[in-house]
Motif scaffolding. Sequence first.
Motif, PDB file in Angstrom:
ATOM      1  N   THR A   1       0.815  -0.719   0.080  1.00 16.72           N
ATOM      2  CA  THR A   1       0.233  -0.217  -0.152  1.00 16.72           C
ATOM      3  C   THR A   1       0.880   0.895   0.510  1.00 16.72           C
ATOM      4  OG1 THR A   1       0.078  -0.267   2.453  1.00 16.72           O
ATOM      5  CG2 THR A   1      -1.874  -0.757   1.312  1.00 16.72           C
ATOM      6  N   LEU A   2       0.197   1.717  -0.870  1.00 14.83           N
ATOM      7  CA  LEU A   2       0.752   3.720  -1.001  1.00 14.83           C
ATOM      8  C   LEU A   2       0.769   3.846   0.372  1.00 14.83           C
ATOM      9  CD1 LEU A   2       2.930   5.232  -3.125  1.00 14.83           C
ATOM     10  CD2 LEU A   2       0.438   6.500  -3.110  1.00 14.83           C
ATOM     11  N   LEU A   3       1.415   4.675   1.161  1.00 10.72           N
ATOM     12  CA  LEU A   3       2.321   5.032   2.534  1.00 10.72           C
ATOM     13  C   LEU A   3       1.838   6.478   3.108  1.00 10.72           C
ATOM     14  CD1 LEU A   3       2.231   3.915   5.200  1.00 10.72           C
ATOM     15  CD2 LEU A   3       4.841   4.305   5.398  1.00 10.72           C
TER      16      LEU A   3
ATOM     17  N   HIS B   1       2.665  10.101  -0.186  1.00  8.61           N
ATOM     18  CA  HIS B   1       3.157  10.851  -1.323  1.00  8.61           C
ATOM     19  C   HIS B   1       4.168  12.310  -1.481  1.00  8.61           C
ATOM     20  CE1 HIS B   1       2.145  11.664  -6.280  1.00  8.61           C
ATOM     21  NE2 HIS B   1       1.985  12.862  -5.206  1.00  8.61           N
TER      22      HIS B   1
ATOM     23  N   PHE C   1      -6.878  11.914 -11.682  1.00 11.10           N
ATOM     24  CA  PHE C   1      -6.268  10.734 -11.483  1.00 11.10           C
ATOM     25  C   PHE C   1      -4.827  10.802 -10.352  1.00 11.10           C
ATOM     26  CE2 PHE C   1      -7.844   7.643 -14.638  1.00 11.10           C
ATOM     27  CZ  PHE C   1      -8.424   8.117 -15.604  1.00 11.10           C
ATOM     28  N   ARG C   2      -4.999  11.827  -9.869  1.00 13.37           N
ATOM     29  CA  ARG C   2      -3.556  11.892  -8.687  1.00 13.37           C
ATOM     30  C   ARG C   2      -3.812  10.682  -7.317  1.00 13.37           C
ATOM     31  NH1 ARG C   2      -2.580  17.673  -6.924  1.00 13.37           N
ATOM     32  NH2 ARG C   2      -3.915  18.389  -9.145  1.00 13.37           N
TER      33      ARG C   2
ATOM     34  N   LEU D   1      -5.839   7.672  -7.625  1.00 16.58           N
ATOM     35  CA  LEU D   1      -5.515   6.991  -7.718  1.00 16.58           C
ATOM     36  C   LEU D   1      -3.577   6.159  -7.767  1.00 16.58           C
ATOM     37  CD1 LEU D   1      -7.336   5.929 -11.135  1.00 16.58           C
ATOM     38  CD2 LEU D   1      -8.125   5.007  -8.721  1.00 16.58           C
ATOM     39  N   PRO D   2      -3.178   4.924  -7.041  1.00 14.49           N
ATOM     40  CA  PRO D   2      -2.264   3.935  -6.920  1.00 14.49           C
ATOM     41  C   PRO D   2      -1.659   4.532  -8.462  1.00 14.49           C
ATOM     42  CG  PRO D   2      -3.934   2.546  -6.429  1.00 14.49           C
ATOM     43  CD  PRO D   2      -4.864   4.113  -6.444  1.00 14.49           C
TER      44      PRO D   2
ATOM     45  N   GLU E   1       8.344  11.990  -4.400  1.00 17.26           N
ATOM     46  CA  GLU E   1       8.815  10.568  -3.411  1.00 17.26           C
ATOM     47  C   GLU E   1       7.455   9.899  -3.354  1.00 17.26           C
ATOM     48  OE1 GLU E   1      11.181  11.711  -0.243  1.00 17.26           O
ATOM     49  OE2 GLU E   1      11.421  10.480   0.425  1.00 17.26           O
ATOM     50  N   ASP E   2       7.438   8.479  -3.514  1.00 16.97           N
ATOM     51  CA  ASP E   2       6.607   7.827  -2.924  1.00 16.97           C
ATOM     52  C   ASP E   2       6.711   6.779  -2.232  1.00 16.97           C
ATOM     53  OD1 ASP E   2       4.172   8.983  -4.342  1.00 16.97           O
ATOM     54  OD2 ASP E   2       3.997   7.522  -5.926  1.00 16.97           O
ATOM     55  N   ILE E   3       6.427   6.390  -1.074  1.00 20.76           N
ATOM     56  CA  ILE E   3       6.888   5.622  -0.277  1.00 20.76           C
ATOM     57  C   ILE E   3       5.210   5.107   0.538  1.00 20.76           C
ATOM     58  CG2 ILE E   3       7.666   5.066   2.367  1.00 20.76           C
ATOM     59  CD1 ILE E   3       9.067   7.102   2.652  1.00 20.76           C
ATOM     60  N   TRP E   4       6.155   3.077  -0.043  1.00 24.71           N
ATOM     61  CA  TRP E   4       5.249   1.994  -0.103  1.00 24.71           C
ATOM     62  C   TRP E   4       5.280   1.387   1.021  1.00 24.71           C
ATOM     63  CZ3 TRP E   4       6.824   3.000  -5.007  1.00 24.71           C
ATOM     64  CH2 TRP E   4       6.332   3.972  -5.763  1.00 24.71           C
ATOM     65  N   GLY E   5       4.420   0.232   1.637  1.00 25.72           N
ATOM     66  CA  GLY E   5       4.410  -0.894   2.288  1.00 25.72           C
ATOM     67  C   GLY E   5       4.008   0.095   3.814  1.00 25.72           C
TER      68      GLY E   5
ATOM     69  N   PRO F   1      -4.227  14.324 -16.926  1.00 27.01           N
ATOM     70  CA  PRO F   1      -4.653  13.566 -16.247  1.00 27.01           C
ATOM     71  C   PRO F   1      -3.153  13.691 -15.392  1.00 27.01           C
ATOM     72  CG  PRO F   1      -4.843  12.095 -18.107  1.00 27.01           C
ATOM     73  CD  PRO F   1      -3.959  13.444 -18.395  1.00 27.01           C
TER      74      PRO F   1
ATOM     75  N   ASP G   1      -2.053  16.669 -14.660  1.00 24.52           N
ATOM     76  CA  ASP G   1      -1.820  17.653 -14.496  1.00 24.52           C
ATOM     77  C   ASP G   1      -0.763  18.719 -14.073  1.00 24.52           C
ATOM     78  OD1 ASP G   1      -4.727  17.500 -13.295  1.00 24.52           O
ATOM     79  OD2 ASP G   1      -3.410  16.486 -11.138  1.00 24.52           O
TER      80      ASP G   1
ATOM     81  N   HIS H   1      -0.230   5.907 -15.090  1.00 27.69           N
ATOM     82  CA  HIS H   1      -1.835   6.207 -15.629  1.00 27.69           C
ATOM     83  C   HIS H   1      -1.986   5.608 -17.200  1.00 27.69           C
ATOM     84  CE1 HIS H   1      -2.396   7.398 -11.600  1.00 27.69           C
ATOM     85  NE2 HIS H   1      -2.088   8.836 -11.440  1.00 27.69           N
TER      86      HIS H   1
END
Lengths: 317, 181
Positions: free
Chosen positions: A4-6, A8, A313-314, A316-317, B43-47, B104, B106, B168
């Motif tokens: 899961t995206l934690l 952004h 759309f931002r 959405l993951p 910057e995206d952080i997952w988990g 989409p 931006d 996307h």
Amino acid sequence: MLPTLLEHTSTRVNAEIDPVLHIWGWEIAVYLFLGGLVAGLLILSSLLLWRPRDTAPARILQLAPLVALVLLSLGMGTLFLDLAYKLHVFRFYLAFRPTSPMSWGAWILVLIYPVAALSGLLALGPELQGKLLKKLPLVGVLAWAQRQRQVLLGATLAGGVGLGIYTGLLLGTLTARIQWNTAVLGPLFLTSGLSSGAAFLLLFKLDEADRHRLVRWDMLALAVEGVLIASMVLGFANAGAAGQLAADALLGGAWTASFWSLVVVMGIAVPLVLESIEIKKHLPLVAVTPALVLLGGLALRAVLLAAGQDSGFRLLP
Amino acid sequence: MNGEKRYVMVVDTRLCVGCKACVLACKAENNTPDGYCRDWIVEDIWGIFPNLRAEIRSERCNHCSNAPCVDACPTGASHKVEGGIVLVDHDKCTGCKACIASCPYDARYVHPEGYVDKCTFCAHRVASGKTTACVAICPTKTLHFGDVSDPHGEVAQLLASRRHKVLHPETGCEPNLYFLT
């Protein structure tokens, strides 16, 4: 399974784009509402005046196409206020772009003026026509318009339908905004425009038969609007992750309260109940019902305009 | 490849440290107004802590092959030039903002002077054989720019040999900004 995206984060902080898109404000909501109202007035007045009458109809019906033009000019005024590069407004009329609903709209708006103005001349009763002819040399124009009566009323009707649908398609074709991604917006805005047009006419003095007809048409339009809104929500709820987001916004999310209270209950359900009571009990119509319908029409545009900009759309993951 | 020129940008997310040199190079090269940017760092952080994964991306206009902004523009201000670069003709723009709503990603904004502005893939530099300002400055060699229709070119080679994604893809816009993962 994807984690899961934690979090952004973005360094982009462009005005009107971040953190939530907000490029269109009250100007566009008012324009979309007036566009729909004008579409409704043009369609309803063409239908009511289709058959020539022995006696002149109520004054507001005689003036309806011309009043519609005044309201349309007001709407184009707010549209102009929204333009960021106002000096370049003439650029709309140096091109026709078939893929752009805004281009269609710009041309529909200017085509409506002459057609509705001529219909407006025809709609005037003998008394008002006499007054007008004293001031303006329009005898020849009027005689020509009378010969083309059916063609002109048909063209006004078509212009009204085009205007009503285009105001919905304008948003509906901007696929980057999930909340607007539904073909229902075209017919929904057209139907809402019809009920707004009927409500506007019902605010004025009318013959008993015309009033009765308009109340019935208004009830039909409101009922169809309810069905279209239900189809819209059902469509979203069953259209994958993006649609789910749009459905959630109206079913428990940020836009739920304003949408259901202002658009559905105040603008559709309550007027529908009041009108059916008025018809059944033969009660004289009060101004409250049409006023609610008009406010509901404005709320429909305002809420969907804001909700759509909040649905990129931002999300959405 | 059909031989038609198609400019793409390839961003190596394994190398990007988010130093923002690309953002500043763009501002300097294109004189973007204060507070606005044509490219930016995400910057995206997952988990779930402590099992985290981070991705840093340098983002900008995707110069989509199927560009919704060009379709939405009522005046023809948004248009495509050689290599699929999407540009805005300031002189034709009315500031109606339909293109902004249609994007989409931006990637666009209203310039304080009234017209809509966005990344041009440094078309003025590309025309004279140079690469874009952001690619030229990138200190970690994260960014690559070129014509993907040339199978021996750098960008085609990178895309042929490395795992990559676009953002996307479900929009159907066919974006031309690729991220090596």
